[in-house]
Write an enzyme that holds these catalytic residues in place. Structure first.
Site, short mmCIF file in Angstrom:
data_model
loop_
_atom_site.label_atom_id
_atom_site.label_comp_id
_atom_site.label_asym_id
_atom_site.label_seq_id
_atom_site.Cartn_x
_atom_site.Cartn_y
_atom_site.Cartn_z
N TRP A 24 -11.20 6.78 16.65
CA TRP A 24 -10.81 7.65 17.76
C TRP A 24 -12.05 8.42 18.24
O TRP A 24 -12.90 8.84 17.41
CB TRP A 24 -9.75 8.66 17.32
CG TRP A 24 -8.36 8.29 17.71
CD1 TRP A 24 -7.65 8.79 18.76
CD2 TRP A 24 -7.49 7.35 17.06
NE1 TRP A 24 -6.40 8.22 18.81
CE2 TRP A 24 -6.28 7.32 17.78
CE3 TRP A 24 -7.62 6.52 15.96
CZ2 TRP A 24 -5.21 6.52 17.43
CZ3 TRP A 24 -6.55 5.71 15.60
CH2 TRP A 24 -5.36 5.71 16.34
N ASP A 42 -1.45 15.85 22.46
CA ASP A 42 -0.45 14.94 22.99
C ASP A 42 0.81 15.60 23.57
O ASP A 42 1.25 15.27 24.65
CB ASP A 42 0.00 13.96 21.90
CG ASP A 42 -1.16 13.18 21.30
OD1 ASP A 42 -2.33 13.50 21.59
OD2 ASP A 42 -0.88 12.24 20.53
N ARG A 77 6.02 15.40 14.73
CA ARG A 77 5.45 14.49 15.73
C ARG A 77 6.11 14.72 17.09
O ARG A 77 7.13 15.39 17.19
CB ARG A 77 5.69 13.04 15.27
CG ARG A 77 4.94 12.63 14.02
CD ARG A 77 3.45 12.49 14.24
NE ARG A 77 3.15 11.50 15.28
CZ ARG A 77 1.91 11.25 15.74
NH1 ARG A 77 0.88 11.93 15.27
NH2 ARG A 77 1.71 10.35 16.69
N GLU A 94 -4.00 17.23 8.54
CA GLU A 94 -4.31 17.08 9.97
C GLU A 94 -4.13 18.42 10.69
O GLU A 94 -4.94 18.80 11.53
CB GLU A 94 -3.38 16.02 10.57
CG GLU A 94 -3.67 15.69 12.03
CD GLU A 94 -2.72 14.62 12.58
OE1 GLU A 94 -1.77 14.22 11.87
OE2 GLU A 94 -2.92 14.21 13.74
#
Ligand code: DGY
Length: 459
Positions: A69, A202, A235, A426
Site C-alpha cells: 500500500w 475509508d 470495519r 492498526e
C-alpha cells in the site's frame, strides 16, 4: 444484488499479535511514559517490520492487507530508516517502481496475487488504463495521501551520507507524482479524492454526504474478505462497501481516465488529509530541490495554490478544516484527525487550536479520528473514532513545529502508552485503548521506532 457473507468472519479484534509481543506489552502495563522500558518494544517493532517484509516491499499486515500500500509503505521506510537505511530506500524505490507514466503512484501494488483480499487486481482492471503507459505491475486505479516525499526527506535526514544519491534518483519521480496530483486532483485549489480509499480514511464521516448520493445499482456479486480477518464492528459497513465497489466499477468503466472521472463521478470530495499531506510533502520536496541544486519554482507555485485552496476547507461553523463535497459545496461538519494535520501542512488559524483543545479535553486517548462529541462517533469503527498512530505522528509533529508543545506532548505520550500497553495494532479505541483492526501492523511499528518510543532519536 447478492452480497455473500464470508463464513470465516473473525470474532476477535487483533488476529496476529504473537506471544512475544503480548509479553512485551504486559511488561509495560503502566500509565507513566517514564516507566516504559523501550528495549523489548523496540525489538518487537523491528521484528514486525522484518516479518512484513516480502522482499523489497512491506505489507501493512499479513492476511488483511497482503499487498504493498502506498502510504503504508512510505511509513515502513520511516521505520526501516531507524535501523537499516538501505532497506528504507528500497521500500520507497519499490513503491515508485509501480508509478504510472502519468506520474500517479497507485494506492495498491499487487506484487503477488492473494485471494484473501478483495478487491484484487482483476476487479480494478487497470491493464489498459489511460495514463498507465508501459507500467506492467498490476495495481489499483487510484492513489493515496502523498506522504512519500516527506518521509523520503526524513529517511534522507536519518543518514545524509547514504541518502543523497538515493534521494537524487527518486527526486524526478516524486516531482512527477505531485505534478500528477496538481493536474488531476486539485481543480478546487485543495486536493480532492475520487474514492474514499484515496484519502486512506475509508469510512470517515467526511464523505457521508457524497456516499449517500451514490445508488450502488449494478454492483456485481462479491464476497468481502476484510471481515474474515477482523471483527465487522471495526470495519466499514456493508452499505459503505457496496459504494466502494460501485466506484471501482465506475472508474474501470472509464479506463481510469482522470478527466472522465472528474467530469462524471458523483463522488468528488476535497480532503484535508490529501491537502495537508501534499502541502507538507511539497515543502519537503522544496528542501530536497535546494539540496540537490534543482529549480524549485514549479514546487513553489503548487505550494501557493494549496495554501489558498486549504482555506476552502475551513468550516467557520465547526472551526475546523473538513472534507468538502465538490458536487454540492457542502462541508462535512466533521472534526477529525485530518483537521489536525493543518499544522503538519504549515497552515493554521487560532480557532483551530481551540477546537483541538476541546477534542483533547473530551478524549482519554488522543487523537480520535472523529470528535467524540460528533453524531457519527463510533469508538471502534475504523475512521469514525479510533486513534491512528500515523496520524498522531504527523499531527503532533506539526503541532510541535507550530509551538503547540503541550498538545504535541500529550499526543505522543498517549501514542506511546497505547502501543506499550496494547501492542502494535492498526488502530485503538480512544475510550479504553482497545486494540482494533489488524495486528503486528507495519506503520504502528514504524511510528513507534521513529517517534513514539522513549528511545526514538527524533523524527
Ligand atoms: C481496504 O481494503 O480496507 C483498504 O483500506 C483499501 O485501501
Amino acid at each position: 444484488m447478492a452480497v455473500q457473507t464470508d463464513t470465516r468472519a473473525a470474532a476477535g479484534a487483533v488476529e496476529t499479535m504473537n506471544a512475544g509481543a503480548e509479553a512485551a506489552c504486559r511488561e509495560n502495563e503502566m500509565t507513566d511514559l517514564a516507566d516504559i522500558n523501550p528495549d523489548p518494544l523496540d525489538e518487537e517493532a523491528r521484528r514486525i517490520l522484518r516479518l512484513n517484509d516480502k522482499g523489497g516491499y512491506t505489507v501493512p499486515t499479513a492476511g488483511l492487507y497482503p499487498y504493498q500500500w502506498n502510504w503504508d509503505s512510505a511509513f515502513a521506510a520511516l521505520g526501516f530508516a531507524t535501523f537499516d537505511t538501505d532497506r528504507a530506500w528500497q521500500e520507497l524505490e519499490t513503491l515508485f517502481g509501480g508509478q504510472w507514466d502519468n506520474g500517479m503512484v497507485p494506492h495498491i501494488l499487487f506484487h503477488v496475487m492473494d485471494d484473501g483480499y478483495f478487491p484484487g487486481a482483476d476487479v480494478w482492471g487497470t491493464a489498459n488504463a489511460v495514463g498507465r503507459g508501459g507500467q506492467e505491475l498490476p495495481s489499483s486505479g487510484i492513489s493515496q495521501p502523498p506522504v512519500a516525499a516527506s518521509l523520503a526527506w526524513k529517511v534522507y535526514k536519518a543518514d545524509p551520507g547514504v541518502g543523497e544519491a538515493r534521494l537524487r534518483a527518486l527526486y524526478p519521480k516524486l516531482v512527477a507524482f505531485h505534478r500528477w496530483i496538481m493536474a488531476a486532483r486539485a481543480e478546487s485549489g485543495a486536493v480532492c479524492i475520487t474514492h474514499p480509499w484515496e484519502a486512506g480514511r475509508d469510512n470517515a464521516p467526511d464523505w457521508d454526504e457524497a456516499m449517500a448520493g451514490i445508488d450502488p445499482v449494478g454492483v456485481a456479486s462479491y464476497t468481502r474478505r476484510d471481515t474474515g480477518h477482523v471483527d465487522a464492528k471495526m470495519r466499514p459497513t456493508q452499505a459503505d462497501y457496496d459504494r466502494y465497489i460501485w466506484l471501482v466499477q465506475f472508474g474501470r468503466d472509464r479506463d481510469w481516465d482522470d478527466a472522465k472521472i472528474a467530469a462524471d463521478s458523483p463522488f468528488r470530495v476535497a480532503d484535508p488529509t490529501m491537502t495537508f499531506t501534499c502541502l507538507r510533502s511539497l515543502r519537503d520536496l522544496g528542501l530536497a530541490a535546494e539540496l540537490l541544486g534543482e529549480d524549485r519554482a514549479e514546487i513553489d507555485g503548487w505550494i501557493a495554490t494549496l495554501e489558498e485552496g486549504a482555506e476552502t476547507l475551513w468550516n467557520p461553523e465547526t472551526k475546523a478544516y473538513e472534507g468538502r463535497n465538490l458536487r454540492t459545496g457542502n462541508f462535512a461538519g466533521s472534526v477529525s484527525n485530518a483537521s489536525a494535520l493543518c499544522w503538519w501542512g504549515g497552515v493554521s488559524r487560532p480557532e483551530a487550536v481551540e477546537t483541538l483543545d476541546g477534542v483533547l479535553e473530551r478524549t482519554r486517548y488522543a487523537l480520535p479520528s472523529y470528535d467524540p462529541a460528533g453524531p457519527q462517533y463510533d469508538h471502534l469503527r475504523y475512521w469514525r473514532g479510533p486513534v491512528w498512530a500515523i496520524m498522531n505522528y504527523m499531527a503532533a509533529q506539526g503541532m510541535a513545529e507550530a509551538g503547540l508543545d503541550a498538545q504535541a506532548d500529550r499526543i505522543r505520550t498517549d501514542t506511546a502508552r497505547l502501543i506499550a500497553d496494547r501492542g502494535f495494532a492498526e488502530y485503538f479505541s480512544p475510550v479504553d485503548g482497545t486494540p482494533a483492526g489488524g495486528g503486528t501492523f507495519t506503520w504502528t511499528a514504524a511510528v513507534w521506532l521513529a517517534w513514539a518510543s522513549p528511545s526514538a532519536k527524533g523524527a
